[in-house]
Design a protein around this motif. Structure first.
Motif, mmCIF file in Angstrom:
data_model
loop_
_atom_site.group_PDB
_atom_site.id
_atom_site.type_symbol
_atom_site.label_atom_id
_atom_site.label_comp_id
_atom_site.label_asym_id
_atom_site.label_seq_id
_atom_site.Cartn_x
_atom_site.Cartn_y
_atom_site.Cartn_z
ATOM 1 N N ILE A 38 -9.077 -3.632 -6.663
ATOM 2 C CA ILE A 38 -8.865 -3.549 -8.110
ATOM 3 C C ILE A 38 -7.455 -3.992 -8.473
ATOM 4 O O ILE A 38 -7.249 -4.817 -9.365
ATOM 5 C CB ILE A 38 -9.140 -2.114 -8.601
ATOM 6 C CG1 ILE A 38 -10.629 -1.775 -8.389
ATOM 7 C CG2 ILE A 38 -8.769 -1.958 -10.074
ATOM 8 C CD1 ILE A 38 -10.997 -0.386 -8.823
ATOM 9 N N THR A 39 -6.472 -3.452 -7.789
ATOM 10 C CA THR A 39 -5.083 -3.841 -8.056
ATOM 11 C C THR A 39 -4.244 -3.565 -6.818
ATOM 12 O O THR A 39 -4.403 -2.511 -6.180
ATOM 13 C CB THR A 39 -4.504 -3.071 -9.256
ATOM 14 O OG1 THR A 39 -3.099 -3.285 -9.318
ATOM 15 C CG2 THR A 39 -4.782 -1.588 -9.166
ATOM 16 N N PRO A 40 -3.357 -4.460 -6.428
ATOM 17 C CA PRO A 40 -2.506 -4.212 -5.255
ATOM 18 C C PRO A 40 -1.408 -3.186 -5.498
ATOM 19 O O PRO A 40 -0.731 -2.779 -4.550
ATOM 20 C CB PRO A 40 -1.905 -5.590 -4.956
ATOM 21 C CG PRO A 40 -1.911 -6.300 -6.274
ATOM 22 C CD PRO A 40 -3.140 -5.802 -6.987
ATOM 23 N N HIS A 41 -1.226 -2.757 -6.742
ATOM 24 C CA HIS A 41 -0.157 -1.818 -7.072
ATOM 25 C C HIS A 41 -0.586 -0.357 -6.933
ATOM 26 O O HIS A 41 0.194 0.542 -7.242
ATOM 27 C CB HIS A 41 0.336 -2.045 -8.502
ATOM 28 C CG HIS A 41 0.724 -3.458 -8.787
ATOM 29 N ND1 HIS A 41 1.620 -4.155 -8.006
ATOM 30 C CD2 HIS A 41 0.324 -4.323 -9.756
ATOM 31 C CE1 HIS A 41 1.770 -5.380 -8.489
ATOM 32 N NE2 HIS A 41 0.979 -5.509 -9.538
ATOM 33 N N SER A 42 -1.832 -0.105 -6.512
ATOM 34 C CA SER A 42 -2.318 1.271 -6.427
ATOM 35 C C SER A 42 -2.008 1.926 -5.093
ATOM 36 O O SER A 42 -2.237 3.121 -4.930
ATOM 37 C CB SER A 42 -3.831 1.300 -6.661
ATOM 38 O OG SER A 42 -4.499 0.501 -5.700
ATOM 39 N N GLY A 43 -1.519 1.186 -4.111
ATOM 40 C CA GLY A 43 -1.206 1.761 -2.816
ATOM 41 C C GLY A 43 0.110 2.508 -2.813
ATOM 42 O O GLY A 43 0.964 2.338 -3.690
ATOM 43 N N GLY A 44 0.276 3.364 -1.805
ATOM 44 C CA GLY A 44 1.529 4.091 -1.648
ATOM 45 C C GLY A 44 1.682 5.249 -2.613
ATOM 46 O O GLY A 44 0.728 5.735 -3.218
ATOM 47 N N SER A 45 2.914 5.666 -2.773
ATOM 48 C CA SER A 45 3.220 6.828 -3.601
ATOM 49 C C SER A 45 3.316 6.478 -5.079
ATOM 50 O O SER A 45 2.760 7.148 -5.931
ATOM 51 C CB SER A 45 4.522 7.476 -3.130
ATOM 52 O OG SER A 45 4.981 8.443 -4.037
ATOM 53 N N GLY A 46 4.053 5.432 -5.412
ATOM 54 C CA GLY A 46 4.277 5.068 -6.801
ATOM 55 C C GLY A 46 5.590 5.569 -7.364
ATOM 56 O O GLY A 46 6.060 5.072 -8.390
ATOM 57 N N ILE A 47 6.213 6.548 -6.702
ATOM 58 C CA ILE A 47 7.479 7.084 -7.206
ATOM 59 C C ILE A 47 8.614 6.068 -7.103
ATOM 60 O O ILE A 47 9.409 5.943 -8.049
ATOM 61 C CB ILE A 47 7.827 8.396 -6.475
ATOM 62 C CG1 ILE A 47 6.887 9.510 -6.923
ATOM 63 C CG2 ILE A 47 9.271 8.799 -6.724
ATOM 64 C CD1 ILE A 47 7.208 10.864 -6.350
ATOM 65 N N PRO A 48 8.762 5.305 -6.005
ATOM 66 C CA PRO A 48 9.847 4.307 -5.989
ATOM 67 C C PRO A 48 9.734 3.295 -7.119
ATOM 68 O O PRO A 48 10.744 2.934 -7.749
ATOM 69 C CB PRO A 48 9.689 3.637 -4.619
ATOM 70 C CG PRO A 48 9.030 4.667 -3.775
ATOM 71 C CD PRO A 48 8.099 5.391 -4.693
ATOM 72 N N GLU A 49 8.518 2.827 -7.417
ATOM 73 C CA GLU A 49 8.335 1.877 -8.518
ATOM 74 C C GLU A 49 8.632 2.527 -9.859
ATOM 75 O O GLU A 49 9.272 1.907 -10.729
ATOM 76 C CB GLU A 49 6.909 1.327 -8.497
ATOM 77 C CG GLU A 49 6.602 0.411 -7.320
ATOM 78 C CD GLU A 49 6.295 1.168 -6.045
ATOM 79 O OE1 GLU A 49 6.175 0.542 -4.988
ATOM 80 O OE2 GLU A 49 6.171 2.404 -6.116
ATOM 81 N N LEU A 50 8.188 3.756 -10.042
ATOM 82 C CA LEU A 50 8.464 4.451 -11.299
ATOM 83 C C LEU A 50 9.955 4.719 -11.465
ATOM 84 O O LEU A 50 10.496 4.630 -12.578
ATOM 85 C CB LEU A 50 7.679 5.759 -11.343
ATOM 86 C CG LEU A 50 7.770 6.579 -12.631
ATOM 87 C CD1 LEU A 50 7.284 5.767 -13.823
ATOM 88 C CD2 LEU A 50 6.987 7.872 -12.509
ATOM 89 N N LYS A 51 10.627 5.030 -10.384
ATOM 90 C CA LYS A 51 12.074 5.240 -10.441
ATOM 91 C C LYS A 51 12.789 3.961 -10.845
ATOM 92 O O LYS A 51 13.777 3.992 -11.584
ATOM 93 C CB LYS A 51 12.557 5.725 -9.072
ATOM 94 C CG LYS A 51 13.982 6.221 -9.042
ATOM 95 C CD LYS A 51 14.307 6.854 -7.706
ATOM 96 C CE LYS A 51 15.735 7.403 -7.710
ATOM 97 N NZ LYS A 51 16.075 8.075 -6.450
#
Length: 687
Positions: free
Chosen positions: A118-131
């Motif tokens: 669906i999207t390659p951005h759904s992997g991992g935690s997501g906190i580093p990107e949000l930070k």
């Protein structure tokens, strides 16, 4: 002047109007409906007089709490299905091995394949990107609503793998809350008709961080503090109430749903005890008369030092492995083209090691993440219970989880030490999986195991207890487990709010002082030598994030902007025409260009965006163009483009720390450097 209507058409028009009038006249109570519509408009105006933020923050908290609770229920049933399958295959060792390994492997493969498709951005935690987003950097599609479903389904499958993969849900839930907040922000602008403000969106994202933590642990206060420490370098106090209100709504709803679910289960299964009230997530039966002796403070400091050193080693190894996996040709190829295959191979290895008849019997591998914490927070001393394990009676309704840590051929100390050694590298390996997963809960459990081992050791060394004055008081290993969980997780994430988190999650405040002491000591060691877990991930992923200045030596304060600024800056003058603007665009790909008075007088007068320069070129004729083009043949940049004023400039003698502070506080991407008003350079995040 109106045109005459033919007779036939006029008759049809009158007939149509007559039908419409008759339809409206047949609607019941037209005056009552108008009054009701007016009342609803009045209620809407009165509600929005209080402020629409309250309602959207309430919806955000309730929505994320409901999703968290439903996800926990689905994960519980999936994990119980795995346990049932493992029991039903009988005593055939090969079938037990296949049922133990294939179930989490299939779930991990589906989680990776579904989320990545669906999207390659759904992997991992997501906190580093949000930070990174909260520092002012725009990351496309990370907060898109299509990521939401992919992350929810993928995270559910990841958690259903259980302690085999040893991953949590705190980080992904912070990312999910941010996506929900971004979508609710767009709904708010459509309802109120206001312009979508970037600062308003940031306020919703700040509240979403606290909601993500609060709906996992049911801890609103530490959720807000953790989001402030882990996600922001500077925090606006006006956003405090938003975070507390949304986190409180989410935590209360999460606890309320748990109570309702327990009451429903008790009505269906009469043997279950009925819940009396809203209890802590990891309830412990610690006695608070004398929770610890003054002499035990030394051992809590030792525990903090141990957690800090292990955190430094963990952060270094985790960052090294992430980089090594990307550089190795085989793993890099799998992560680029066949991510589900990489997940299958890693999970199969982890599941084979945790197989209960094998090495798993020395790591209590049958327990879930919550059961790990419940057992480690047991207020009894395992060393004493293990001496007469056959004579220890099991209370009615109790599962006696501590027995999973007791093996006939080894001691409690050997089991805990083996668990720490094996889970150290297994947890680091699991962080490389390209599936939705959180990494806070595993380090929280790992820290609790460190504290439990230290507590059991102190209780073995001093079986009669310690006393500063009066009678000896027994050592309670559970208190060390609380301090270890807070100290290790806090030092890995560079936060202090984990000390409050263990108190909110367990409902026990008796050990708050030694817990805070251990957290402070561990953080002092970890922050001195290693970046935090999230900052390290940002470094490995090469996200455009501005790290903090780790050096506090006096020499670093003597570094000025002139020593590291970019001196070759492409600028345009107010009197430039087509040829000069075209040359500037070809020479640099900057999003913003400084505008000077003239080439001979480089006095900075403002800035102009790249998009405006492109529009200027499109509206003017090239000097070598054929004469038939209908464009402006002449014109200067100052006459045709709107020049934005420069709100902030740096001096060449501005210190490094001052420039860094401005970048962090104002979320800047680039600042120009002037000397006596003349442009001499520029400083960006890269410098």
């Amino acid at each position: 002047m109106e045109r005459p209507v033919p007779g036939g058409l006029q008759g049809e028009k009158k007939e149509e109007e007559r039908v419409l009038v008759s339809e409206k006249s047949w609607r019941p109570c037209p005056q009552a409906r108008r009054r009701l519509r007016g009342c609803l408009e009045w209620v809407k105006r009165q509600l929005f007089r209080v402020g629409e933020d309250w309602y959207f923050l309430f919806v955000l908290g309730v929505l994320m709490a409901t999703i968290s609770f439903v996800m926990d229920q689905v994960v519980f049933r999936l994990y119980e299905a795995h346990r049932w399958l493992y029991r039903e295959v009988g005593d055939i060792l090969m079938l037990k091995y296949l049922s133990w390994t294939m179930y989490p492997t299939a779930l991990a493969a589906f989680s990776t394949g579904f989320s990545q498709s669906i999207t390659p951005h759904s992997g991992g935690s997501g906190i580093p990107e949000l930070k990174t987003i909260l520092t002012g950097v725009v990351l496309e599609d990370y907060l898109a609503i299509q990521n939401f479903g992919a992350k929810v389904v993928g995270l559910t499958c990841t958690l259903a793998c259980g302690s085999t993969v040893f991953l949590g849900k705190v980080g992904p839930f912070v990312h999910l809350s941010a996506m929900a907040a971004a979508y609710l922000g767009k709904m708010r602008t459509s309802v109120t008709g206001e312009y979508e403000d970037k600062f308003k969106q940031n306020e919703m994202l700040v509240a979403a961080q606290a909601v993500g933590v609060a709906t996992v642990f049911g801890a609103p206060i530490s959720g807000v503090l953790f989001s402030v420490e882990a996600m922001s370098s500077h925090f606006a106090v006006r956003d405090y109430w938003r975070g507390f209100f949304a986190a409180s709504c989410g935590a209360f709803m999460f606890r309320l749903l748990a109570v309702f679910n327990s009451e429903q289960n008790c009505s269906l299964i009469p043997l279950l005890p009925s819940p009396e009230n809203i209890a802590a997530i990891f309830k412990s039966d610690l006695k608070i008369d004398f929770p610890f002796d003054l002499l035990e403070t030394f051992f809590f400091v030792v525990l903090g030092v141990l957690c800090g050193l292990l955190a430094c080693l963990y952060l270094f190894c985790q960052r090294w492995l992430l980089a090594a996996v990307k550089e190795n040709w085989l793993t890099a190829k799998l992560l680029a083209t066949d991510k589900p295959i990489y997940s299958v191979l890693v999970v199969l290895l982890l599941a084979s090691i945790t197989f209960p008849p094998g090495l798993g019997q020395l790591m209590a591998s049958r327990l879930t993440m919550k059961e790990y914490l419940t057992s480690l927070f047991d207020n009894r001393t395992w060393g004493v219970l293990a001496l007469n394990v056959s004579s220890v009676a099991t209370p009615p309704g109790s599962t006696e989880l501590w027995r999973d840590w007791c093996h006939p051929s080894t001691t409690i100390f050997s089991t805990l030490a083996f668990f720490l050694v094996m889970k150290f590298w297994m947890l680091i390996l699991a962080t490389t999986l390209p599936l939705p997963a959180g990494y806070f809960m595993p380090i929280f459990v790992y820290g609790a195991a460190i504290g439990r081992l230290v507590g059991e050791t102190v209780a073995w060394l001093f079986p009669r207890g310690l006393h500063w004055q009066g009678d000896p008081r027994p050592v309670i290993p559970c208190g060390y487990a609380l301090a270890g969980a807070a100290a290790f997780s806090g030092s890995v994430t560079h936060t202090l709010s984990t000390a409050l988190l263990v108190c909110e999650a367990t409902g026990h405040l008796g050990h708050i002082l030694p817990v805070v002491l251990a957290v402070l000591v561990a953080n002092a060691i970890a922050q001195k030598h290693q970046p935090s877990f999230y900052d390290g991930t940002i470094i490995v992923k090469k996200l455009p994030y501005l790290p903090r200045i780790r050096s506090r030596h006096m020499a670093s304060y003597q570094v000025v902007v002139e020593e590291f600024m970019e001196r070759r800056v492409v600028a345009v003058a107010k009197g430039d025409g087509f040829q000069e603007v075209l040359g500037a665009l070809d020479a640099s790909a900057d999003a913003e260009y400084p505008v000077v008075e003239s080439p001979g007088s480089p006095t900075l007068v403002g800035t102009v965006s790249r998009a405006r320069l492109v529009t200027f070129l499109q509206s003017h004729k090239h000097p070598q163009a054929p004469p038939g083009e209908k464009l402006a043949a002449a014109g200067t940049l100052g006459d045709s483009c709107a020049i934005e004023p420069v709100m902030l400039q740096l001096s060449p003698w501005t210190s490094l720390h001052q420039a860094h502070h401005l970048f962090e506080l104002l979320k800047l991407q680039r600042i120009f450097v002037t000397r006596s008003g003349e442009l001499v350079g520029a400083v960006s995040r890269a410098e």
